[in-house]
Design a protein around this motif. Structure first.
Motif, short mmCIF file in Angstrom:
data_model
loop_
_atom_site.label_atom_id
_atom_site.label_comp_id
_atom_site.label_asym_id
_atom_site.label_seq_id
_atom_site.Cartn_x
_atom_site.Cartn_y
_atom_site.Cartn_z
N GLU A 44 0.82 -1.21 0.00
CA GLU A 44 0.00 0.00 0.00
C GLU A 44 0.86 1.27 0.00
O GLU A 44 0.61 2.18 -0.77
N TRP A 45 1.87 1.33 0.89
CA TRP A 45 2.67 2.56 0.92
C TRP A 45 3.52 2.69 -0.34
O TRP A 45 3.70 3.80 -0.84
N ILE A 46 4.00 1.57 -0.87
CA ILE A 46 4.79 1.63 -2.10
C ILE A 46 3.93 2.17 -3.24
O ILE A 46 4.34 3.09 -3.96
N ALA A 47 2.73 1.61 -3.41
CA ALA A 47 1.83 2.07 -4.48
C ALA A 47 1.46 3.54 -4.29
O ALA A 47 1.46 4.32 -5.25
N HIS A 48 1.17 3.93 -3.05
CA HIS A 48 0.81 5.31 -2.75
C HIS A 48 1.93 6.27 -3.18
O HIS A 48 1.69 7.28 -3.84
N GLY A 49 3.16 5.93 -2.82
CA GLY A 49 4.29 6.78 -3.20
C GLY A 49 4.53 6.81 -4.69
O GLY A 49 4.73 7.87 -5.28
N LEU A 50 4.49 5.65 -5.32
CA LEU A 50 4.74 5.60 -6.76
C LEU A 50 3.67 6.34 -7.54
O LEU A 50 3.96 6.94 -8.58
N ASP A 51 2.43 6.33 -7.04
CA ASP A 51 1.37 7.08 -7.70
C ASP A 51 1.66 8.58 -7.69
O ASP A 51 1.09 9.33 -8.48
N ARG A 52 2.53 9.02 -6.79
CA ARG A 52 2.90 10.43 -6.69
C ARG A 52 4.30 10.68 -7.24
O ARG A 52 4.87 11.74 -7.05
N SER A 53 4.87 9.66 -7.86
CA SER A 53 6.23 9.72 -8.42
C SER A 53 7.30 9.86 -7.34
O SER A 53 8.38 10.40 -7.58
N TRP A 54 7.01 9.36 -6.14
CA TRP A 54 7.98 9.33 -5.06
C TRP A 54 8.74 8.02 -5.13
O TRP A 54 8.14 6.95 -5.26
N VAL A 55 10.04 8.06 -5.00
CA VAL A 55 10.89 6.88 -5.09
C VAL A 55 10.91 6.18 -3.72
O VAL A 55 11.28 6.79 -2.72
N PRO A 56 10.53 4.90 -3.65
CA PRO A 56 10.52 4.20 -2.37
C PRO A 56 11.93 3.85 -1.87
O PRO A 56 12.77 3.39 -2.64
N ARG A 62 14.18 -7.83 1.60
CA ARG A 62 13.25 -8.90 1.22
C ARG A 62 12.06 -8.37 0.45
O ARG A 62 11.34 -9.12 -0.19
N ILE A 63 11.88 -7.07 0.47
CA ILE A 63 10.73 -6.44 -0.19
C ILE A 63 10.71 -6.79 -1.68
O ILE A 63 9.65 -6.95 -2.27
N LYS A 64 11.87 -6.96 -2.28
CA LYS A 64 11.94 -7.25 -3.71
C LYS A 64 11.55 -8.69 -4.03
O LYS A 64 11.32 -9.03 -5.19
N THR A 65 11.48 -9.54 -3.02
CA THR A 65 11.15 -10.95 -3.25
C THR A 65 9.68 -11.27 -2.98
O THR A 65 9.26 -12.40 -3.20
N ARG A 66 8.93 -10.30 -2.51
CA ARG A 66 7.52 -10.52 -2.20
C ARG A 66 6.66 -9.99 -3.33
O ARG A 66 6.70 -8.81 -3.66
N ASP A 67 5.87 -10.87 -3.91
CA ASP A 67 5.07 -10.52 -5.09
C ASP A 67 4.20 -9.30 -4.88
O ASP A 67 4.14 -8.43 -5.75
N LEU A 68 3.50 -9.21 -3.76
CA LEU A 68 2.60 -8.08 -3.54
C LEU A 68 3.35 -6.76 -3.46
O LEU A 68 2.91 -5.75 -4.01
N GLU A 69 4.49 -6.76 -2.78
CA GLU A 69 5.25 -5.53 -2.59
C GLU A 69 5.88 -5.05 -3.89
O GLU A 69 5.89 -3.86 -4.20
N ILE A 70 6.41 -5.97 -4.67
CA ILE A 70 7.14 -5.57 -5.87
C ILE A 70 6.21 -5.33 -7.06
O ILE A 70 6.61 -4.72 -8.06
N GLN A 71 4.96 -5.75 -6.96
CA GLN A 71 4.02 -5.62 -8.07
C GLN A 71 3.85 -4.17 -8.53
O GLN A 71 3.81 -3.89 -9.72
N SER A 72 3.76 -3.24 -7.58
CA SER A 72 3.61 -1.83 -7.94
C SER A 72 4.82 -1.31 -8.71
O SER A 72 4.69 -0.52 -9.64
N VAL A 73 6.00 -1.75 -8.33
CA VAL A 73 7.23 -1.36 -9.02
C VAL A 73 7.20 -1.91 -10.45
O VAL A 73 7.51 -1.20 -11.41
N LEU A 74 6.80 -3.15 -10.57
CA LEU A 74 6.73 -3.79 -11.88
C LEU A 74 5.70 -3.11 -12.78
O LEU A 74 6.02 -2.75 -13.93
N GLU A 75 4.50 -2.89 -12.26
CA GLU A 75 3.43 -2.30 -13.07
C GLU A 75 3.76 -0.88 -13.53
O GLU A 75 3.38 -0.47 -14.62
N ARG A 76 4.45 -0.12 -12.70
CA ARG A 76 4.73 1.28 -13.01
C ARG A 76 6.12 1.48 -13.63
O ARG A 76 6.53 2.60 -13.88
N GLU A 77 6.81 0.35 -13.84
CA GLU A 77 8.18 0.39 -14.36
C GLU A 77 9.03 1.38 -13.56
O GLU A 77 9.75 2.22 -14.10
#
Length: 128
Positions: A44-56, A62-77
């Motif tokens: 949630e916080w990752i998606a919230h920040g990326l939606d505002r163009s904030w770099v997490p 381990r955040i990069k190995t969890r599908d839910l956490e990394i999904q926002s990074v993947l979707e938004r490139e």
């Protein structure tokens, strides 16, 4: 446009203050979500920040190995950064991030999706 960063709660208030003193524009989870964001899931916080163009920024690699956490990074490139050592004190985290500032900026300009470990004197792409 200057970069803005969104700090995971695990980086703490001192890191945010130290980075601001170094000229960084940072947002803390506690500045955005109630109760210092204690009940906010990583995805949630990752998606919230990326939606505002904030770099997490996090210190949880381990955040990069969890599908839910990394999904926002993947979707938004997008690009996510984490400190490679969870035992660092606040001053050490600030020093490490400040030392790698130019490399961090170049990685964001290059784009993603990507996750980078922030090491003592460099960054290293660790995902995908």
């Amino acid at each position: 446009m200057p970069l803005e960063f969104f700090l995971d709660r695990n980086l703490g208030r001192r890191v945010a203050e130290g980075l601001r003193a170094c000229g960084w524009t940072v947002h803390r989870i506690g500045d955005v979500f109630s109760d210092d964001g204690q009940d906010v899931a990583d995805e949630e916080w990752i998606a919230h920040g990326l939606d505002r163009s904030w770099v997490p920024l996090s210190k949880d690699g381990r955040i990069k190995t969890r599908d839910l956490e990394i999904q926002s990074v993947l979707e938004r490139e997008a690009v996510l950064f984490y400190l490679d050592n969870q035992q660092l004190r606040a001053a050490e985290m600030i020093d490490r991030l400040a030392a790698c500032r130019d490399a961090i900026h170049r990685a964001v300009e290059k784009g993603g999706p990507a996750a980078y470990a922030v090491r003592s004197d460099c960054i290293e792409r660790t995902w995908p």
